[in-house]
Design a protein around this motif. Structure first.
Motif, short mmCIF file in Angstrom:
data_model
loop_
_atom_site.label_atom_id
_atom_site.label_comp_id
_atom_site.label_asym_id
_atom_site.label_seq_id
_atom_site.Cartn_x
_atom_site.Cartn_y
_atom_site.Cartn_z
N GLU A 190 0.86 -1.18 0.00
CA GLU A 190 0.00 0.00 0.00
C GLU A 190 0.89 1.23 0.00
O GLU A 190 2.12 1.13 -0.01
N GLU A 191 0.29 2.41 0.01
CA GLU A 191 1.05 3.65 -0.07
C GLU A 191 2.09 3.68 1.05
O GLU A 191 1.78 3.50 2.22
N GLY A 192 3.35 3.87 0.68
CA GLY A 192 4.43 3.97 1.66
C GLY A 192 5.15 2.66 1.94
O GLY A 192 6.20 2.67 2.60
N GLU A 210 8.72 2.76 0.62
CA GLU A 210 9.35 4.06 0.84
C GLU A 210 10.87 3.93 0.93
O GLU A 210 11.61 4.82 0.48
N TYR A 217 -3.78 1.18 -4.42
CA TYR A 217 -2.35 1.32 -4.70
C TYR A 217 -1.99 0.65 -6.01
O TYR A 217 -2.46 -0.45 -6.31
N HIS A 221 -4.04 7.22 8.07
CA HIS A 221 -3.51 6.51 6.91
C HIS A 221 -2.01 6.73 6.79
O HIS A 221 -1.26 5.82 6.41
N PHE A 222 -1.55 7.93 7.12
CA PHE A 222 -0.13 8.26 6.99
C PHE A 222 0.59 8.17 8.33
O PHE A 222 1.57 8.87 8.58
N GLN A 251 0.93 13.18 -3.27
CA GLN A 251 -0.02 12.16 -2.82
C GLN A 251 0.12 11.82 -1.35
O GLN A 251 0.04 10.66 -0.94
N SER A 252 0.28 12.83 -0.52
CA SER A 252 0.43 12.58 0.91
C SER A 252 0.20 13.86 1.70
O SER A 252 0.34 14.97 1.18
N TRP A 281 -5.17 15.99 -1.60
CA TRP A 281 -5.56 15.37 -2.87
C TRP A 281 -6.59 16.17 -3.65
O TRP A 281 -7.11 15.71 -4.65
N SER A 335 -8.26 9.88 4.25
CA SER A 335 -6.88 10.24 4.58
C SER A 335 -6.62 11.73 4.40
O SER A 335 -5.50 12.18 4.60
#
Length: 519
Positions: free
Chosen positions: A62-64, A67, A101, A316-317, A435-436, A487, A508
């Motif tokens: 998923e996102e991250g 990283e 993602y 989410h982050f 995107q964050s 976003w 998010s």
């Protein structure tokens, strides 16, 4: 010991990894699922052995998740090393892509991981987990054979209202996320009596739970923690703390955040002249409001404050917040033992009377990521708890209070955005946010020294959805949120932009900011 299936995941994907393990195990698959907390000492040798002997390797992305590849430190990252080893040993890799993602371009990955981008599987949906697994079996993505003799007969399903650790016989069972939507599944091989030790990750409080489970039973284990009580139980507070000054510093142990005084007065809001060309129908007609003086937080509520007050953090982050350095004091950082901090609060109270000479010694909450993925109901509970912990009556702003402050109040220069006509100066939005979300306070403030009023995260207000053109008291279960997010496009981050969402909405890009109304 060997396993047919190996599950590789990042800590932020724990809920999905555990759910996958539970479903595969109960179907009879020999499956290895580890916890990040177990990855110490020589455990890497054992992990590599499990991967080498597995037929299938699930990789949850998923996102991250990747990283470390962007920072060039992938060889220090367990997740990336597991994938590289699976690719090197030609294991059958089944990727699970979460929350939309997309598999990254091979160019951003090291040579050892580039082959990952060639792997594919049916589109994943958490809501249709069983159907997804059925499809993997039908289409031959899973090459392992289920063995019904290995099927676990019983399962404990753990829930908790705050972040905590669960141990059995001194070994870590799971690291629970408070208020998680899904339980943590623990299949057990036999019926009987079990004993678990639970440690609150916020307060270090300990509970011992004893439970019995029968064969083929799913047993819910609901771990309840009392809300934080920072004051001495018998202490009475006959009056709320008095708020005064141009700025007011609120202290929760070593966390400190600033409330900015907003002088009352009259101001035109809505589809004003500078908003024309972008204004939506619900911003009309422009109209004048008159408000008394109030205080508003300099930044949106950040994740470290939220976790301290609520005992959990589902942002989410969150993985980005977790990477912040934790060896600096002040400010207090998420993850430290709060017990001693709570004991200090009665004597510390709220920091009043701070002189200009003292200001340079204060570290405010700048640099932390905003909390997000929270419902309107959760924000109301946060405000209630924060008020109790500080003896100050906090509130969510009304949308009039929010827009008045975003426009600069009586200092307003009538900008389109909060502090500028150029959105790049003051906001993280679709074209620059990558995107964050971003740490609060990185862009320029508005006329009142308020940051992130536009972009980064939307902010809930306490105002129910309504039309400016109808003079009725707003009510209902949909509430206005303001400010736009990371976003959203530029036009949706204007100070007059209004958007209504159901009280259960969480994304998010949706957080909050608090105010204090002067009585």
């Amino acid at each position: 010991m060997t396993y047919d299936i190996f599950i590789s995941y990042k800590r932020k994907s724990l809920a999905t990894a555990n759910n996958l393990y539970y479903r595969l195990t109960t179907r009879g698959y020999s499956t290895f699922f580890d916890l990040d907390e177990m990855k110490k000492d020589n455990f890497d040798v054992q992990l590599l052995h499990y991967i080498e002997n597995a037929k299938d390797v699930f990789v949850i992305l998923e996102e991250g998740s990747l990283e470390a590849c962007k920072t060039g430190k992938w060889e220090e990252d367990w997740f990336c090393k597991e994938i590289a080893h699976a690719l090197k040993n030609k294991r059958n890799i089944i990727p699970i892509l979460l929350e939309g993602y997309q598999m990254p371009n091979a160019e951003i990955l090291p040579n050892e991981l580039k082959e990952l981008t060639l792997k594919n599987a049916p589109e994943f949906s958490f809501s249709y987990f069983e159907e997804y697994l059925n499809k993997l079996v039908e289409k031959g993505y899973i090459t392992s054979e289920a063995q019904t003799v290995n099927k676990a007969t019983s399962v404990f399903k753990f829930y908790s209202n705050e972040n905590c650790l669960v141990l059995k016989e001194g070994k870590l069972v799971c690291s629970l996320e408070g208020m998680a939507d899904e339980p943590f599944y623990l299949p057990v091989p036999r019926k009987g009596d079990y004993r678990f030790k639970c440690i609150n990750s916020i307060t270090a409080e300990v509970q011992i739970l004893k439970d019995h489970i029968d064969a083929d039973e799913e047993k819910d284990v609901d771990i309840k923690w009392a809300e934080h009580k920072p004051f001495i139980p018998d202490q009475e507070w006959p009056e709320l703390t008095k708020i005064s000054g141009e700025n007011y510093i609120v202290s929760l142990g070593n966390i400190r955040f600033k409330m900015i005084r907003v002088e009352g007065g009259s101001l035109e809001i809505g589809a004003t002249k500078e908003q024309e060309g972008c204004a939506e129908n619900n911003e009309y007609p422009p109209h004048i409001i008159t408000l008394p003086t109030f205080y508003i937080a300099q930044f949106p509520v950040t994740q470290n404050i939220w976790e301290l007050v609520m005992g959990y953090n589902k942002s989410h982050f969150k993985y980005k917040e977790d990477k912040l350095p934790k060896n600096q004091t002040p400010p207090y950082y998420v993850g430290s033992n709060i017990m001693n901090i709570m004991k200090m609060l009665p004597s510390m109270g709220v920091m009043a009377g701070i002189t200009p000479e003292m200001m340079h010694n204060i570290d405010f909450d700048k640099g932390h990521f905003p909390v997000e993925s929270i419902t309107h109901d959760e924000t109301i509970e946060f405000v209630r708890r924060l008020s109790k912990m500080t003896n100050i009556q906090f509130s969510l702003p009304t949308e009039d209070e929010w827009e008045y402050a975003a426009r600069g109040g009586q200092k307003s220069k009538h900008y389109r955005f909060a502090g500028s006509d150029n959105i790049e100066d003051v906001a993280w939005y679709r074209d620059n946010a990558n995107q964050s979300t971003h740490p609060v306070g990185e862009k320029l403030p508005n006329e009142l020294d308020l940051y992130d009023m536009c972009g980064n995260v939307w902010e809930w207000t306490e105002t129910p959805a309504h039309s400016y053109s109808i003079d009725v008291k707003p009510e209902g279960n949909c509430f206005i949120r303001r400010g736009g997010s990371w976003w959203h496009k530029e036009k949706n981050c204007r100070v007059s932009r209004r958007h209504a969402s159901d009280h259960t909405k969480k994304t998010s890009g949706l957080g909050l900011r608090v105010i204090i109304r002067i009585k």
